[in-house]
Design a protein around this motif. Structure first.
Motif, PDB file in Angstrom:
ATOM      1  N   ARG A 179      64.037  18.221  54.818  1.00 58.10           N
ATOM      2  CA  ARG A 179      63.331  16.997  55.321  1.00 58.10           C
ATOM      3  C   ARG A 179      62.723  17.728  56.701  1.00 58.10           C
ATOM      4  NH1 ARG A 179      63.789  12.311  53.219  1.00 58.10           N
ATOM      5  NH2 ARG A 179      65.863  11.758  52.080  1.00 58.10           N
ATOM      6  N   LEU A 180      63.511  18.547  57.486  1.00 60.28           N
ATOM      7  CA  LEU A 180      63.147  19.182  58.488  1.00 60.28           C
ATOM      8  C   LEU A 180      61.744  20.223  58.256  1.00 60.28           C
ATOM      9  CD1 LEU A 180      66.467  19.773  60.512  1.00 60.28           C
ATOM     10  CD2 LEU A 180      64.541  17.972  61.073  1.00 60.28           C
ATOM     11  N   GLN A 181      61.945  20.666  57.164  1.00 60.54           N
ATOM     12  CA  GLN A 181      60.884  21.784  56.832  1.00 60.54           C
ATOM     13  C   GLN A 181      59.610  20.955  56.086  1.00 60.54           C
ATOM     14  OE1 GLN A 181      63.225  23.791  53.753  1.00 60.54           O
ATOM     15  NE2 GLN A 181      63.632  25.618  55.228  1.00 60.54           N
ATOM     16  N   ASP A 182      59.564  19.773  55.922  1.00 57.48           N
ATOM     17  CA  ASP A 182      58.574  19.101  55.367  1.00 57.48           C
ATOM     18  C   ASP A 182      57.823  18.781  56.342  1.00 57.48           C
ATOM     19  OD1 ASP A 182      56.797  17.288  53.887  1.00 57.48           O
ATOM     20  OD2 ASP A 182      58.271  16.432  52.957  1.00 57.48           O
ATOM     21  N   ALA A 183      56.629  19.293  56.343  1.00 58.67           N
ATOM     22  CA  ALA A 183      55.538  18.756  57.796  1.00 58.67           C
ATOM     23  C   ALA A 183      54.915  17.545  57.740  1.00 58.67           C
ATOM     24  CB  ALA A 183      54.677  20.018  57.648  1.00 58.67           C
ATOM     25  N   SER A 184      54.861  17.240  56.247  1.00 61.73           N
ATOM     26  CA  SER A 184      54.319  15.557  56.204  1.00 61.73           C
ATOM     27  C   SER A 184      55.223  14.666  56.690  1.00 61.73           C
ATOM     28  CB  SER A 184      54.050  15.468  54.659  1.00 61.73           C
ATOM     29  OG  SER A 184      55.262  15.250  53.836  1.00 61.73           O
ATOM     30  N   ILE A 185      56.473  14.848  57.163  1.00 64.28           N
ATOM     31  CA  ILE A 185      57.389  13.662  57.571  1.00 64.28           C
ATOM     32  C   ILE A 185      58.111  14.121  58.963  1.00 64.28           C
ATOM     33  CG2 ILE A 185      58.111  12.657  55.304  1.00 64.28           C
ATOM     34  CD1 ILE A 185      60.653  14.063  55.663  1.00 64.28           C
ATOM     35  N   HIS A 208      57.388  16.218  62.491  1.00 64.87           N
ATOM     36  CA  HIS A 208      56.706  17.124  63.584  1.00 64.87           C
ATOM     37  C   HIS A 208      57.369  17.456  64.531  1.00 64.87           C
ATOM     38  CE1 HIS A 208      53.254  15.022  61.595  1.00 64.87           C
ATOM     39  NE2 HIS A 208      52.380  15.948  62.178  1.00 64.87           N
ATOM     40  N   VAL A 209      57.705  18.973  64.842  1.00 65.84           N
ATOM     41  CA  VAL A 209      58.365  19.342  65.861  1.00 65.84           C
ATOM     42  C   VAL A 209      57.623  19.721  67.071  1.00 65.84           C
ATOM     43  CG1 VAL A 209      59.580  21.450  66.500  1.00 65.84           C
ATOM     44  CG2 VAL A 209      60.243  20.437  64.263  1.00 65.84           C
ATOM     45  N   GLN A 269      61.309  28.575  69.089  1.00 72.36           N
ATOM     46  CA  GLN A 269      60.153  28.542  68.014  1.00 72.36           C
ATOM     47  C   GLN A 269      60.367  29.735  66.953  1.00 72.36           C
ATOM     48  OE1 GLN A 269      55.773  27.593  68.237  1.00 72.36           O
ATOM     49  NE2 GLN A 269      55.853  29.783  68.774  1.00 72.36           N
ATOM     50  N   ASP A 270      60.790  30.879  67.424  1.00 73.62           N
ATOM     51  CA  ASP A 270      60.950  31.784  66.273  1.00 73.62           C
ATOM     52  C   ASP A 270      62.282  31.518  65.777  1.00 73.62           C
ATOM     53  OD1 ASP A 270      59.123  33.561  67.406  1.00 73.62           O
ATOM     54  OD2 ASP A 270      60.457  34.894  68.842  1.00 73.62           O
ATOM     55  N   ASP A 271      63.331  31.079  66.033  1.00 73.72           N
ATOM     56  CA  ASP A 271      64.397  30.484  65.138  1.00 73.72           C
ATOM     57  C   ASP A 271      64.093  29.405  64.275  1.00 73.72           C
ATOM     58  OD1 ASP A 271      66.662  32.167  66.298  1.00 73.72           O
ATOM     59  OD2 ASP A 271      66.448  31.084  68.153  1.00 73.72           O
ATOM     60  N   PRO A 287      57.006  24.671  64.267  1.00 77.24           N
ATOM     61  CA  PRO A 287      56.385  23.674  65.136  1.00 77.24           C
ATOM     62  C   PRO A 287      54.918  23.330  65.266  1.00 77.24           C
ATOM     63  CG  PRO A 287      57.709  25.616  66.132  1.00 77.24           C
ATOM     64  CD  PRO A 287      56.987  25.899  64.677  1.00 77.24           C
ATOM     65  N   TRP A 288      54.693  21.683  65.402  1.00 76.30           N
ATOM     66  CA  TRP A 288      53.481  21.139  65.264  1.00 76.30           C
ATOM     67  C   TRP A 288      52.651  21.326  66.757  1.00 76.30           C
ATOM     68  CZ3 TRP A 288      51.285  16.783  67.770  1.00 76.30           C
ATOM     69  CH2 TRP A 288      50.167  16.421  67.163  1.00 76.30           C
ATOM     70  N   ALA A 289      53.419  21.252  67.870  1.00 79.17           N
ATOM     71  CA  ALA A 289      52.464  21.472  68.831  1.00 79.17           C
ATOM     72  C   ALA A 289      53.766  21.814  69.968  1.00 79.17           C
ATOM     73  CB  ALA A 289      52.042  20.261  69.330  1.00 79.17           C
ATOM     74  N   TRP A 290      53.014  22.202  71.132  1.00 73.34           N
ATOM     75  CA  TRP A 290      53.836  22.247  72.549  1.00 73.34           C
ATOM     76  C   TRP A 290      53.184  21.382  73.487  1.00 73.34           C
ATOM     77  CZ3 TRP A 290      56.139  27.385  74.488  1.00 73.34           C
ATOM     78  CH2 TRP A 290      56.662  28.338  73.635  1.00 73.34           C
ATOM     79  N   VAL A 291      54.108  21.120  74.254  1.00 67.17           N
ATOM     80  CA  VAL A 291      53.694  20.113  75.323  1.00 67.17           C
ATOM     81  C   VAL A 291      54.255  20.746  76.524  1.00 67.17           C
ATOM     82  CG1 VAL A 291      53.989  17.874  76.716  1.00 67.17           C
ATOM     83  CG2 VAL A 291      54.055  17.845  74.204  1.00 67.17           C
ATOM     84  N   ILE A 292      53.053  21.119  77.621  1.00 65.25           N
ATOM     85  CA  ILE A 292      53.483  21.664  78.877  1.00 65.25           C
ATOM     86  C   ILE A 292      53.727  20.653  79.875  1.00 65.25           C
ATOM     87  CG2 ILE A 292      52.810  23.228  80.968  1.00 65.25           C
ATOM     88  CD1 ILE A 292      51.025  24.833  78.898  1.00 65.25           C
TER      89      ILE A 292
END
Length: 200
Positions: free
Chosen positions: A94-100, A102-103, A121-123, A131-136
C-alpha cells in the motif's frame, strides 16, 4: 495481564509481565497498530506523521519483513509450488502504491534537517517508495522579511532551498514562517491559498 494473566499464579504473572515489557513485544504491537492505520486508507484519508529517525526506519524494516513473509507464505503452496491464484496486499504494498499513497517530506531550510530528510528519502527509495513532494516549512525568506539581522540566516536558507530544488525533490512547496501556527481547516486553507509557493 487482565486477560491472559488472570488465571496464572504469581510466578506466571511475573513471567508474563517480563515478556510484555520486552522491546520485541512493543515493536510487534506498534507494527500491528501501523498496519491497522495503513489498512484504514482503503476507505478514509489517512495521515501518518513520522520523524526522519531510526524509529521510522525500523518500522519500515518491519513492514518489509512482514511483506516478504506474507508473500512467501501465501503465494507458495505447501509443496513449494506457486499458488498463483492467491493475492495478498501487505502494508508495504500500500505504501509503494503511488495511486493511493503520497509521501510528503517536510523539512526546515537548514543543513541538518535537509540532510536528515535526504537520508530518509534514500531509505524510502530503497523500500521502493517514491516521495511525492517536499515541503520547506518555516521559511524566513518566504515571509518577505528584509531584516538585516536575518541576512546570514536568509543566505543559509537560500542555499538549502536551492539544494532541494536542484534534484533532491521532484516537486517542492515553501511555507513561510508564521507568528501563529495554522490550526484548523480554515487556517490551513488560507495557508495553502496564500502562503504556499511551488518551486518545481
Amino acid at each position: 495481564m487482565a486477560t491472559r494473566g488472570k488465571t496464572l499464579d504469581e510466578q506466571g504473572q511475573a513471567l508474563l509481565l517480563e515478556d510484555l515489557q520486552s522491546p520485541c513485544t512493543e515493536e510487534v504491537a506498534v507494527f500491528h497498530a501501523f498496519s491497522r492505520v495503513v489498512n484504514e486508507a482503503r476507505s478514509a484519508f489517512v495521515v501518518l506523521d513520522t520523524a526522519p529517525t531510526g524509529h521510522s526506519l525500523l518500522l519500515m524494516d518491519a513492514t518489509g519483513a512482514y511483506h516478504r513473509q506474507m508473500t512467501q507464505q501465501y503465494e507458495t503452496k505447501a509443496d513449494g509450488s506457486s499458488a498463483s491464484g492467491l493475492h495478498i496486499v501487505t502494508p508495504l504494498m500500500r505504501l509503494q502504491d503511488a495511486s493511493i499513497t503520497h509521501v510528503v517530506i517536510v523539512t526546515l531550510p537548514e543543513t541538518t534537517p535537509v540532510t536528515q530528510a535526504a537520508a530518509l528519502q534514500d531509505d524510502l527509495r530503497r523500500a521502493h517508495i517514491e516521495p511525492w513532494a517536499w515541503v520547506i516549512n518555516k521559511s524566513i525568506a518566504a515571509s518577505g522579511t528584509s531584516d538585516p539581522l536575518l541576512r546570514a540566516r536568509l543566505e543559509g536558507e537560500r542555499t538549502q532551498t536551492q539544494r532541494i530544488a536542484d534534484g533532491l525533490a521532484k516537486r517542492t512547496f515553501v511555507l513561510p514562517w508564521l507568528a501563529q501556527p495554522p490550526v484548523g481547516v480554515e487556517a490551513l486553507g488560507t495557508l495553502v491559498a496564500v502562503g504556499a509557493k511551488g518551486l518545481s
